[in-house]
Write an enzyme that holds these catalytic residues in place. Structure first.
Site, PDB file in Angstrom:
ATOM      1  CB  ALA A 125     -30.203   2.344  20.109  1.00 32.22           C
ATOM      2  N   GLY A 179     -25.834   0.709  17.589  1.00 34.02           N
ATOM      3  CA  GLY A 179     -25.025   1.157  18.807  1.00 34.02           C
ATOM      4  C   GLY A 179     -24.207   0.169  19.289  1.00 34.02           C
ATOM      5  CD  GLU A 236     -23.507   3.952  16.318  1.00 34.21           C
ATOM      6  OE1 GLU A 236     -24.670   3.832  16.895  1.00 34.21           O
ATOM      7  OE2 GLU A 236     -23.489   5.370  15.729  1.00 34.21           O
ATOM      8  CD  GLU A 254     -27.322   2.423  13.700  1.00 41.52           C
ATOM      9  OE1 GLU A 254     -26.673   1.905  12.496  1.00 41.52           O
ATOM     10  OE2 GLU A 254     -26.608   2.414  14.591  1.00 41.52           O
TER      11      GLU A 254
HETATM   12  N1  CAA Z   1     -34.183  -3.333  20.225  1.00 41.64           N
HETATM   13  C1  CAA Z   1     -35.336  -3.581  20.932  1.00 41.64           C
HETATM   14  N2  CAA Z   1     -35.802  -4.847  20.507  1.00 41.64           N
HETATM   15  C2  CAA Z   1     -35.083  -5.657  19.624  1.00 41.64           C
HETATM   16  C3  CAA Z   1     -33.971  -5.021  19.019  1.00 41.64           C
HETATM   17  C4  CAA Z   1     -33.621  -3.623  19.304  1.00 41.64           C
HETATM   18  N3  CAA Z   1     -32.360  -3.104  18.649  1.00 41.64           N
HETATM   19  N4  CAA Z   1     -33.739  -5.917  17.947  1.00 41.64           N
HETATM   20  C5  CAA Z   1     -34.198  -6.990  18.053  1.00 41.64           C
HETATM   21  N5  CAA Z   1     -35.094  -6.854  19.139  1.00 41.64           N
HETATM   22  C6  CAA Z   1     -36.223  -7.582  19.792  1.00 41.64           C
HETATM   23  C7  CAA Z   1     -37.167  -8.212  18.438  1.00 41.64           C
HETATM   24  O1  CAA Z   1     -38.267  -7.119  18.524  1.00 41.64           O
HETATM   25  C8  CAA Z   1     -37.910  -9.342  19.125  1.00 41.64           C
HETATM   26  O2  CAA Z   1     -38.680  -9.433  20.123  1.00 41.64           O
HETATM   27  P1  CAA Z   1     -39.892 -10.181  20.200  1.00 41.64           P
HETATM   28  O3  CAA Z   1     -39.110 -11.564  20.443  1.00 41.64           O
HETATM   29  O4  CAA Z   1     -40.659  -9.493  21.434  1.00 41.64           O
HETATM   30  O5  CAA Z   1     -40.500 -10.154  18.821  1.00 41.64           O
HETATM   31  C9  CAA Z   1     -36.308 -10.241  19.780  1.00 41.64           C
HETATM   32  O6  CAA Z   1     -35.787  -9.059  20.060  1.00 41.64           O
HETATM   33  C10 CAA Z   1     -35.441 -10.946  18.627  1.00 41.64           C
HETATM   34  O7  CAA Z   1     -35.437 -10.263  17.646  1.00 41.64           O
HETATM   35  P2  CAA Z   1     -35.444 -11.278  16.129  1.00 41.64           P
HETATM   36  O8  CAA Z   1     -36.688 -12.030  16.019  1.00 41.64           O
HETATM   37  O9  CAA Z   1     -35.284 -10.147  14.981  1.00 41.64           O
HETATM   38  O10 CAA Z   1     -34.329 -12.127  16.245  1.00 41.64           O
HETATM   39  P3  CAA Z   1     -33.142 -12.463  15.366  1.00 41.64           P
HETATM   40  O11 CAA Z   1     -32.331 -13.551  15.847  1.00 41.64           O
HETATM   41  O12 CAA Z   1     -34.166 -13.043  14.013  1.00 41.64           O
HETATM   42  O13 CAA Z   1     -32.326 -11.225  14.718  1.00 41.64           O
HETATM   43  C11 CAA Z   1     -31.175  -9.270  15.100  1.00 41.64           C
HETATM   44  C12 CAA Z   1     -31.542 -10.806  15.888  1.00 41.64           C
HETATM   45  C13 CAA Z   1     -30.280  -9.598  13.950  1.00 41.64           C
HETATM   46  C14 CAA Z   1     -30.385  -8.483  16.406  1.00 41.64           C
HETATM   47  C15 CAA Z   1     -32.377  -8.432  14.728  1.00 41.64           C
HETATM   48  O14 CAA Z   1     -33.267  -8.529  15.694  1.00 41.64           O
HETATM   49  C16 CAA Z   1     -32.114  -7.196  14.281  1.00 41.64           C
HETATM   50  O15 CAA Z   1     -31.693  -7.153  13.294  1.00 41.64           O
HETATM   51  N6  CAA Z   1     -32.370  -6.172  15.341  1.00 41.64           N
HETATM   52  C17 CAA Z   1     -32.225  -4.699  15.021  1.00 41.64           C
HETATM   53  C18 CAA Z   1     -30.990  -4.287  15.118  1.00 41.64           C
HETATM   54  C19 CAA Z   1     -30.615  -2.918  14.588  1.00 41.64           C
HETATM   55  O16 CAA Z   1     -31.450  -2.173  13.951  1.00 41.64           O
HETATM   56  N7  CAA Z   1     -29.854  -2.191  15.414  1.00 41.64           N
HETATM   57  C20 CAA Z   1     -29.805  -0.759  15.459  1.00 41.64           C
HETATM   58  C21 CAA Z   1     -30.642  -0.202  16.377  1.00 41.64           C
HETATM   59  S1  CAA Z   1     -30.608   1.553  16.089  1.00 41.64           S
HETATM   60  C22 CAA Z   1     -29.223   2.179  16.952  1.00 41.64           C
HETATM   61  O17 CAA Z   1     -28.582   1.288  17.271  1.00 41.64           O
HETATM   62  C23 CAA Z   1     -29.226   3.760  16.926  1.00 41.64           C
HETATM   63  C24 CAA Z   1     -28.073   4.052  17.591  1.00 41.64           C
HETATM   64  O18 CAA Z   1     -26.986   4.141  17.011  1.00 41.64           O
HETATM   65  C25 CAA Z   1     -28.236   5.230  18.391  1.00 41.64           C
END
Ligand code: CAA
Ligand code: NAI
Length: 709
Positions: free
Chosen positions: A83, A122, A125, A145
């Site tokens: 998400a 998500g 999912e 999450e």
């Molecule tokens: N939403 C919004 N922004 C996100 C994001 C997300 N889910 N994941 C990463 N970003 C952004 C970061 O803030 C970063 O932004 P900036 O460049 O402005 O700082 C950019 O994307 C790159 O992220 P990273 O520096 O972390 O890049 P990376 O290559 O090292 O890692 C990644 C990539 C593995 C996807 C890592 O960013 C990560 O683990 N992200 C979170 C993933 C996550 O938690 N997903 C679950 C979300 S909750 C959900 O999905 C709920 C639901 O089911 C309803």
């Protein structure tokens, strides 16, 4: 076979379109397969325009008689990584994720999710709503999450156990750690692994890639003609071929929600939940999300899909609105922000690091050398004599052997990593290093001599870093003819395990050296936080305040064990005295004897024993850190309150679910904290209880540290 398939497919109306459904979603036909592509850099998060585009695209392809099957795929570096976390603080713009997922799952045509990169949250999912899932060999799949203090609320806690079983689902959802494609195939999460060349790498669907190019009218090579990216060509072609085959075979196409065999296994052995809880108790202590995740997965076993999903949504809303998730979301962004230097020139060049050097093969030097070797970077480890070098290398070898014995790496990996670490007794062997990290004893005179000697041998432009715990980096820079290259890189012990590195910028350190140190830390898997020079930098300086207060409280009458217990109950992995014991100061040998000694010491200092409440213990230990943190911000030693939070959580075990010391202080109320600090100052004296002017101002304004940004 291909010809038959094409014939069958061609019997329907032939369609051909390439259409955008929102700024981030478009679809185009590949034969009779609609390829729906998401392009929402940087990580293809499920932002509202992605949800809207997907919903419209699914409606379009579901209704079109010329479409026999659908492939969901992403451009750029990853499949949907979750998400959009930036949307969590406001009411989500329609359509909601559940509507989109229903449209995918109820599509009358087979839908194939083709995953690469990190299919997280998500994103996974979404893939679980597709009827079939393929993953590139290097893909990682997970539900992280929990790391944001929430649960997989788009059906994850209901569909995952049906696909992979309860035990695996508990592990994936409660740890939040991703699994690789091979593991995903083995546990039933995906149908096939696609190798780089588009060949299926295993599983019952070994045909997935064999038809990769058959019937591909769009050529099958490019993930997005418009963006010109082709890194996903093999995966796309394999997914299109796979989808075509499923269409020919006909339905019904499997839906995760309908599976029951693995839930039946859990019904037969309900102990799985208790066993899991016991196994992960230490890791999840204090966190609310893991508990509710386990409860929601238990619902998948005891309730039908609809009821379990409805309850999952309620639990998600509860967690999303709670303080722990707010704190963990703050921390997610703070950690990423900390990596950015705001005051340097944009796009500062970094020196490429292909060789590293470490001086001193003791506790820290050996661990730091391992960090480089683990990242595949050759490292020369210099000691003062052969015995110390042998000792240091033997410790490194033992560490690798232990990890290999536990299955963390293979024996061959261990040997390869040892092979990257070259021992030496001569600093001149560091001439080829792009970055050198000094980790000799904490002795300023010795470190001065080492830096003068390094200056004579190191390559021009090489970054010369010290791992000092708190000595003056500027004093070391002054020993060299190149103060612009000198910097601190303060690792934490054990260096090969702890993620944090404070990057200490000296007065003369160049932006290039800072950028190189930050990039190097990131490359070796660390979280780098830039800080300025002062005794103890950020982390040790704040910790020293807590330690001083803890010791003083003990003199006033609380036992070390009680101080430790209060801080443990707050959420630290251990209290200040247990931490000192671990570091080698064994004060805990006998409770009665040490209490007696403490009483004598207090009497000698004229301190009257008195009852000290748990609340006072907690306030004095934590408020002293917050006050020091505010002074650190005032002085510019840390640029942002979030940077201090990252140091607190990653370096010292401040509980993540409170967001770190500064975020916690904001939530506790700066007015209340400032008032208590004034009170402690008037009762106890001491410079560290002098209220920080910054904290005083924010408290008076009714403002917060977060408001400084
Ligand atoms: N939403 C919004 N922004 C996100 C994001 C997300 N889910 N994941 C990463 N970003 C952004 C970061 O803030 C970063 O932004 P900036 O460049 O402005 O700082 C950019 O994307 C790159 O992220 P990273 O520096 O972390 O890049 P990376 O290559 O090292 O890692 C990644 C990539 C593995 C996807 C890592 O960013 C990560 O683990 N992200 C979170 C993933 C996550 O938690 N997903 C679950 C979300 S909750 C959900 O999905 C709920 C639901 O089911 C309803
Ligand atoms: P240590 O005592 O384990 O190792 C120091 C090593 O340096 C010894 O092996 C010694 O033989 C070697 N050495 C001494 N003089 C040398 C020289 N001239 N040339 C080459 N090698 C030489 O010490 P430790 O704990 O590894 O600490 C090293 C540095 O890291 C210190 O500055 C310390 O403050 C800092 N540090 C230590 C942490 C810890 O928890 N141990 C945490 C963070 C930083």
């Amino acid at each position: 076979m291909t010809t038959d398939a094409q014939k069958t497919l061609r019997s329907g109306a032939v369609t051909s379109f390439s259409e955008s459904f929102s700024e981030s979603v478009r679809a185009e036909m590949d034969g009779a397969v609609a390829v729906v592509m998401i392009d929402n850099p940087p990580v293809n998060a499920l932002s509202h325009h992605v949800r809207r585009g997907l919903l419209d695209a699914m409606a379009r392809v579901a209704d079109d008689d010329g479409v026999d099957a659908v492939v969901l795929i992403c451009s750029g570096r990853t499949f949907i990584a979750g998400a959009d976390i930036k949307e969590f603080d406001r009411a989500p713009a329609p359509p909601g994720i559940h509507r989109v997922l229903d449209a995918i799952e109820s599509c009358p045509k087979p839908v194939v999710a083709a995953m690469h990169g990190t299919a997280y949250g998500g994103g996974l999912e979404t893939a679980m709503c597709a009827h079939y899932r393929l993953a590139a060999a290097a893909a990682r799949l997970g539900l992280p999450e929990v790391k944001l203090g929430i649960l997989p609320g788009a059906g994850g806690t209901q569909r995952l156990p049906r696909l992979v079983g309860v035990a695996k689902a508990l592990e994936m959802c409660v740890t939040g750690d991703p699994i690789d494609a091979a593991d995903a195939l083995a546990c039933g999460l995906i149908d096939a692994v696609i190798e780089d060349n588009g060949e299926a790498g295993g599983g019952s669907e070994a045909d997935a890639g064999s038809e990769a190019d058959a019937g591909s009218e769009a050529g099958g090579g490019a993930i997005s003609e418009a963006s010109g990216k082709s890194e996903n060509g093999g995966l796309r072609a394999a997914a299109v071929a796979f989808a075509r085959r499923r269409a020919v075979e006909g339905g019904p196409h499997p839906r995760a929600r309908d599976l029951d065999a693995k839930l039946a296994e859990a019904r037969a052995s309900p102990a799985v939940f208790d066993e899991f809880k016991a196994r992960f108790a230490a890791r999840t202590r204090g966190f609310l999300a893991p508990e509710l995740i386990a409860a929601s997965i238990a619902n998948s076993v005891s309730m039908d899909f609809e009821a379990g999903s409805a309850r999952e949504r309620e639990l998600l809303i509860e967690l999303l609105g709670g303080p722990q998730s707010a704190a963990q979301r703050h921390f997610f962004f703070a950690q990423r922000r900390a990596a950015k230097i705001d005051d340097g020139p944009p796009a500062t060049p970094t020196r490429p690091v292909s060789e590293a050097g470490v001086v001193g093969a003791g506790t820290m030097g050996g661990g730091i050398a391992m960090c480089f070797a683990n990242a595949g970077i050759g490292v020369t480890l210099v000691e003062r004599d052969q015995a110390a070098l042998d000792r240091g290398l033997a410790v490194v070898r033992r560490n690798y052997e232990r990890t290999a014995a536990r299955g963390g790496i293979t024996g061959a990996d261990a040997e390869a990593r040892m092979g990257l670490i070259r021992g030496s007794l001569d600093l001149a062997d560091l001439a080829g290093a792009d970055v050198v990290i000094e980790a000799v004893f904490e002795d300023m005179d010795l470190k001065r001599r080492v830096f003068a000697a390094l200056d004579a041998v190191a390559a021009p432009g090489a970054v010369l870093a010290t791992n000092t715990s708190g000595l003056d980096v500027n004093g070391l820079a002054a020993e060299t003819s190149r103060p612009e290259s000198v910097i601190g890189m303060h690792f934490f012990s054990p260096a090969n395990v702890m993620e944090l590195v404070e990057v200490v910028r000296g007065a003369a350190t160049s932006p290039e050296a800072v950028a190189t140190a930050m990039a190097t830390a990131r490359r070796i898997g660390k979280i780098a936080v830039p800080v300025g020079v002062c005794p103890g930098f950020v982390g040790n300086r704040m910790l020293a305040r807590r330690q001083a207060e803890a010791e003083r409280i003990v003199l006033e009458g609380a036992t070390p064990a009680r101080v430790d217990r209060v801080l443990y109950d707050f959420g630290f992995p251990m209290g200040p005295f247990a931490m000192q014991d671990l570091a080698g100061l064994d004060i805990g040998w006998k409770a009665e004897t040490s209490t007696e000694m403490i009483r004598d010491l207090a009497a000698g200092r004229g301190i009257e024993p008195r009852p000290v409440s748990d609340q006072e213990v907690l306030e004095r230990c934590l408020y002293s850190m917050v006050n020091e943190g505010a002074k650190i911000l005032e002085e510019g030693v840390a640029a942002r309150p979030g940077d201090i939070d990252v140091v607190g959580v990653k370096g010292y075990g401040w509980p993540l679910y409170t967001g770190g010391p500064m975020f916690w202080a904001d939530a506790a109320g700066l007015g209340r904290i400032a008032e208590s600090i004034r009170d402690y100052h008037s009762r106890l004296g001491g410079r560290h209880w002098e209220l920080s002017p910054l904290l005083e101002r924010l408290a008076a304004e009714g403002s917060t540290f977060a408001g400084l940004l």
